[in-house]
Design an enzyme around this catalytic site. Sequence first.
Site, PDB file in Angstrom:
ATOM      1  N   ARG A 193       0.897  -1.051  -0.085  1.00 23.71           N
ATOM      2  CA  ARG A 193       0.069   0.012  -0.092  1.00 23.71           C
ATOM      3  C   ARG A 193       0.876   1.271  -0.033  1.00 23.71           C
ATOM      4  NH1 ARG A 193      -1.984  -3.633   3.511  1.00 23.71           N
ATOM      5  NH2 ARG A 193      -4.066  -4.386   3.183  1.00 23.71           N
ATOM      6  N   LYS A 218      -1.498  -1.823   7.659  1.00 24.56           N
ATOM      7  CA  LYS A 218      -3.045  -1.162   7.784  1.00 24.56           C
ATOM      8  C   LYS A 218      -3.736  -1.963   8.715  1.00 24.56           C
ATOM      9  CE  LYS A 218      -7.170  -0.264   5.229  1.00 24.56           C
ATOM     10  NZ  LYS A 218      -7.842  -0.442   3.834  1.00 24.56           N
ATOM     11  N   HIS A 300      -3.447  -9.629   2.791  1.00 23.28           N
ATOM     12  CA  HIS A 300      -4.867  -9.387   2.779  1.00 23.28           C
ATOM     13  C   HIS A 300      -5.431  -9.884   4.138  1.00 23.28           C
ATOM     14  CE1 HIS A 300      -8.976  -9.713   1.392  1.00 23.28           C
ATOM     15  NE2 HIS A 300      -8.507  -9.044   0.444  1.00 23.28           N
ATOM     16  N   TYR A 309      -1.561 -20.293  10.798  1.00 28.53           N
ATOM     17  CA  TYR A 309      -1.092 -21.832  10.922  1.00 28.53           C
ATOM     18  C   TYR A 309      -0.162 -22.022   9.588  1.00 28.53           C
ATOM     19  CZ  TYR A 309      -5.111 -22.058  14.063  1.00 28.53           C
ATOM     20  OH  TYR A 309      -5.849 -21.819  15.058  1.00 28.53           O
TER      21      TYR A 309
END
Length: 322
Positions: A193, A218, A300, A309
């Site tokens: 970003r 973010k 994401h 995991y």
Amino acid sequence: MIVRKGQRVNATFDTRQEAEEWALQAEAAIIAGQKVATVVPVRVGQTIADLLQRYSREVSVSKRGARWEHLRIGTLCREPTFCLPVHEFGPEALAGWRDQRLKVVAASTVNRDLNLISAVITHAIKEWRAPIAANPVHLIQRPRNPRARKRRVSMDERRAIAAALGWDMASEPGTRMQWTAFAFFVALETAMRKGEVLSLRWQDVDLERRVAHLSITKNGDERDVPLSSEAVALFRLLTRGEGSRRIVRVESGTLDQFFRRARDKAGLPDLHFHDSRREAATQFSKKLSNVLELSAVTGHRSLNILRDYYRPDPTDLAKKLG
């Protein structure tokens, strides 16, 4: 007033019930050896704008997005709807503001404002004893967000943006306009970003391992970003500085201004800086083995739990990216 274990604390409330609730919490805190939180309750007659401004002073200042919240709160406080006293502000007034706002801006912008308003009111109810029975944001229909953008960025468009910003794509940037172009190219090669690109310092980038470390993102998580050979080549154009020195030497607001001017000059008015993230993710999806690897690269948030995991090695991912 509470006196317990030698501690004397006091607070003022509009009702006996509020005072008794605070007293129980204060006594429990003293017994547990904790400091009693100072409570400054919302006074009768205060407006929603008063709550927004207090939130800006006391809460927003500690956030990474403080600048955005200060600006948005300043805009909201100028709206007549938010000058209503707290006891008169309800879903009807908020719905009327929503409908008027939708005539001016996109649904996604209105929803961002509603998120902020909701956060302020929830905080006021829980922390400031605001006399609000229910959060009005939860009692109105939110506008539907538009479909996610699918804008790609072609090589010709990359060259056009670089040319509009005066960067030759082959040498170290020297002006803020050229640094803006450099930041866009880094975003295209890393899926980072804008804020993440601008936060990078030399101590965060290991060109031998081909990894850039983001200590704050973010989503609030740390992330190691694998660097493709194209991304490494971009960083090798630069003269390495002190470890704590920021790599990209342009501020966020200035970058936004220069990028908008460049895209208009290049005849690309529909291009957004954030489109670089989708372009990079699309290219990475062709080279990585599965969606978890793609999530690890892009950060994401929808797959954060799964990544607890499964955490692929960023250096291995860098090799896959070429």
